[in-house]
Enzyme design. Structure first.
Site, PDB file in Angstrom:
ATOM      1  N   HIS A  50     -11.932   3.460   9.252  1.00  0.00           N
ATOM      2  CA  HIS A  50     -11.050   3.671   8.090  1.00  0.00           C
ATOM      3  C   HIS A  50     -11.629   2.887   6.920  1.00  0.00           C
ATOM      4  CE1 HIS A  50      -6.831   4.515   6.519  1.00  0.00           C
ATOM      5  NE2 HIS A  50      -7.330   3.709   5.592  1.00  0.00           N
ATOM      6  N   HIS A  52     -12.686   3.149   2.300  1.00  0.00           N
ATOM      7  CA  HIS A  52     -12.570   3.837   1.011  1.00  0.00           C
ATOM      8  C   HIS A  52     -13.843   3.570   0.202  1.00  0.00           C
ATOM      9  CE1 HIS A  52      -8.228   4.927   1.280  1.00  0.00           C
ATOM     10  NE2 HIS A  52      -8.228   3.891   2.112  1.00  0.00           N
ATOM     11  N   GLN A 142      -4.129  10.557  -2.261  1.00  0.00           N
ATOM     12  CA  GLN A 142      -3.604   9.217  -2.497  1.00  0.00           C
ATOM     13  C   GLN A 142      -2.219   9.218  -3.131  1.00  0.00           C
ATOM     14  OE1 GLN A 142      -5.065   5.463  -2.459  1.00  0.00           O
ATOM     15  NE2 GLN A 142      -2.889   5.789  -2.224  1.00  0.00           N
ATOM     16  N   HIS A 200      -3.005   8.192   6.401  1.00  0.00           N
ATOM     17  CA  HIS A 200      -2.371   6.905   6.132  1.00  0.00           C
ATOM     18  C   HIS A 200      -0.905   7.088   6.538  1.00  0.00           C
ATOM     19  CE1 HIS A 200      -5.927   6.212   3.755  1.00  0.00           C
ATOM     20  NE2 HIS A 200      -5.496   5.051   3.303  1.00  0.00           N
ATOM     21  N   GLU A 203       2.366   2.933   6.043  1.00  0.00           N
ATOM     22  CA  GLU A 203       1.728   1.719   5.523  1.00  0.00           C
ATOM     23  C   GLU A 203       2.709   1.005   4.588  1.00  0.00           C
ATOM     24  OE1 GLU A 203      -2.298   0.137   3.237  1.00  0.00           O
ATOM     25  OE2 GLU A 203      -1.825   2.267   3.202  1.00  0.00           O
ATOM     26  N   ASP A 298     -11.425  -0.792   5.875  1.00  0.00           N
ATOM     27  CA  ASP A 298     -10.564  -0.335   4.780  1.00  0.00           C
ATOM     28  C   ASP A 298     -11.161  -0.545   3.397  1.00  0.00           C
ATOM     29  OD1 ASP A 298      -8.352   0.956   3.796  1.00  0.00           O
ATOM     30  OD2 ASP A 298      -7.030  -0.771   3.868  1.00  0.00           O
ATOM     31  N   TRP A 304      -7.294  -3.485  -3.866  1.00  0.00           N
ATOM     32  CA  TRP A 304      -6.417  -3.872  -2.762  1.00  0.00           C
ATOM     33  C   TRP A 304      -6.904  -5.108  -1.994  1.00  0.00           C
ATOM     34  CZ3 TRP A 304      -7.781   1.193  -3.828  1.00  0.00           C
ATOM     35  CH2 TRP A 304      -6.743   2.023  -4.248  1.00  0.00           C
TER      36      TRP A 304
END
Length: 410
Positions: A50, A52, A142, A200, A203, A298, A304
């Site tokens: 996982h 991005h 998203q 996702h 979360e 991630d 983030w």
């Protein structure tokens, strides 16, 4: 190639590699290329289940530290990014992860960015790096599938343009009903295009967020055991009776749950005072109920998460602490969270160190799994299909030439 003095499954062996495959263990192997593993641990490479790549190396300050501010920051930035910029940042991250021993990366790409520039960039990165890593791209809505008109069609368009998996984010839809509707849409799309689902899911710290049960329902109903559920941080806040009821169903549905310990620990519990929730799906409990669990990194230096070096052992190190996996058995088995469990979810065939299997190996600098987790060293050698492609986390073979691994884009 001959790797001598390799520690595999607690035994010291020699590994003979011919034509990109492990030809035999502990046999004669005449070759000019000999590596002495010095009795150090040799294991199969890591998976990052996982990530991005589109937002990597965008260290924009998130003052509240919440998931939601990160999403808002990203919303303001994503439409301004050029294809060239995304490629440059993503390439740096991929090389960094490979140098740390990861040879399989599942990345999300935001497809609510209407020009699909981010997707086009990552499709190019996937092609550019195919000799050193296998990348799957998940089309990730998203902002939600039903929060804005046309997002559903953008998701479909992304699949048609080459994305590997169908993504979703039901807890970010406006209503519970839209969240359920988005899950059904994802399954219909996945079935239509014969794709895996990579969502996702839940979360949030909200104990009322329970979309994992809906995901399990449709996985069973569609007989689609090709589903991963990322994060599921709400599971930490669910009561024990509910987890006891739902986890066997998740296991039956064949869903792989993918916690992201570094980012989960950073983002979750932000609305708590003290004590703060850990905000990570309970790994030992899931395994007890038969759920397949794998881990993701991630983020690296984005809205983030301000840190990260692309090391899956570092991810595992955090998971061990958050879930208190402290017994010798816990620690030794934990390596499966970034190796064999991930391979099962990815459906990689012939993964591991056996005769006839592809020669994908990490020669570590450590005596055993305990030291691997104590010292978090990069591999001495990363070997893909019988060829050395990275050394000591510092050098990488790319496009036929050795180059220094960059820690961040220049």
């Amino acid at each position: 190639m001959l790797i001598k003095n390799a520690k595999v499954n607690e035994k010291i062996v020699s590994i003979c590699i011919e034509n990109g495959k492990i030809s035999c263990l502990n046999c004669e192997c005449p070759t000019d290329e000999v590596i002495d593993a010095e009795n150090h641990l040799v294991i199969p490479p890591y998976f990052n289940m996982h990530f991005h790549l589109d937002s990597v190396f965008l260290p924009i300050s998130n003052k509240s530290g919440t998931l939601w501010e990160g999403i808002q920051i990203w919303k303001e930035v994503k439409g301004k990014l050029s294809e060239e910029d995304v490629i440059k940042r993503a390439l740096t991250a991929v090389k960094l992860m490979v140098s740390q021993g990861t040879l399989w990366i599942k990345t999300h790409v935001d497809v609510t960015e209407k020009s699909l520039t981010l997707l086009k960039a990552l499709l190019k990165v996937k092609e550019m790096t195919k000799d050193i890593v296998e990348i799957q791209i998940t089309a990730f809505p998203q902002d939600g599938i039903y929060t804005e008109k046309g997002n559903d069609e953008l998701l479909r368009k992304a699949i048609e343009q080459g994305a590997d998996n169908v993504g979703l984010i039901p807890h970010n839809e406006i209503t519970r009903e839209d969240g359920v509707k988005s899950i059904k849409f994802a399954f219909d799309l996945a079935k239509e295009y014969n794709k895996d689902i990579d969502g996702h899911i839940d979360e949030t710290d909200d104990p009322n967020s329970r979309f994992l049960e809906v995901l399990a329902k449709y996985s069973l109903e569609y007989n689609w055991n090709r589903v991963t559920a990322g994060h599921v941080t709400a599971m930490h806040s669910w009561d024990s009776a509910y987890r006891f009821r739902i986890l066997p169903i998740v296991a039956k549905a064949g869903i792989t749950v993918v916690p992201n310990p570094l980012i989960n620990a950073m983002l979750q519990g932000r609305f708590d005072n003290y004590p703060k929730r850990r905000g990570m799906a309970p790994i030992k409990e899931m395994i007890k109920f038969g759920v397949n669990v794998a881990l993701g990194h991630d983020c690296i230096m984005d809205p983030w998460y301000p840190l990260g070096i692309g090391s899956m052992p570092q991810v595992l190190f955090m998971a061990i602490h958050l879930d208190q996996m402290s017994t010798l058995e816990d620690l030794q088995n934990s390596i499966n969270l970034i190796t064999y469990n991930s391979a099962k979810a990815w459906r990689v065939k012939n993964y591991g160190i056996k005769e006839g299997y592809p020669a994908n190996l990490l020669i570590t600098n450590d005596d055993d799994i305990i030291d691997l987790l104590r010292f978090l060293d990069p591999p001495a050698y990363v070997i893909r299909n019988g060829k050395i492609i990275a050394k000591d986390g510092k050098e990488i073979l790319f496009n036929g030439k050795w180059e220094k691994v960059k820690r961040k884009p220049e």
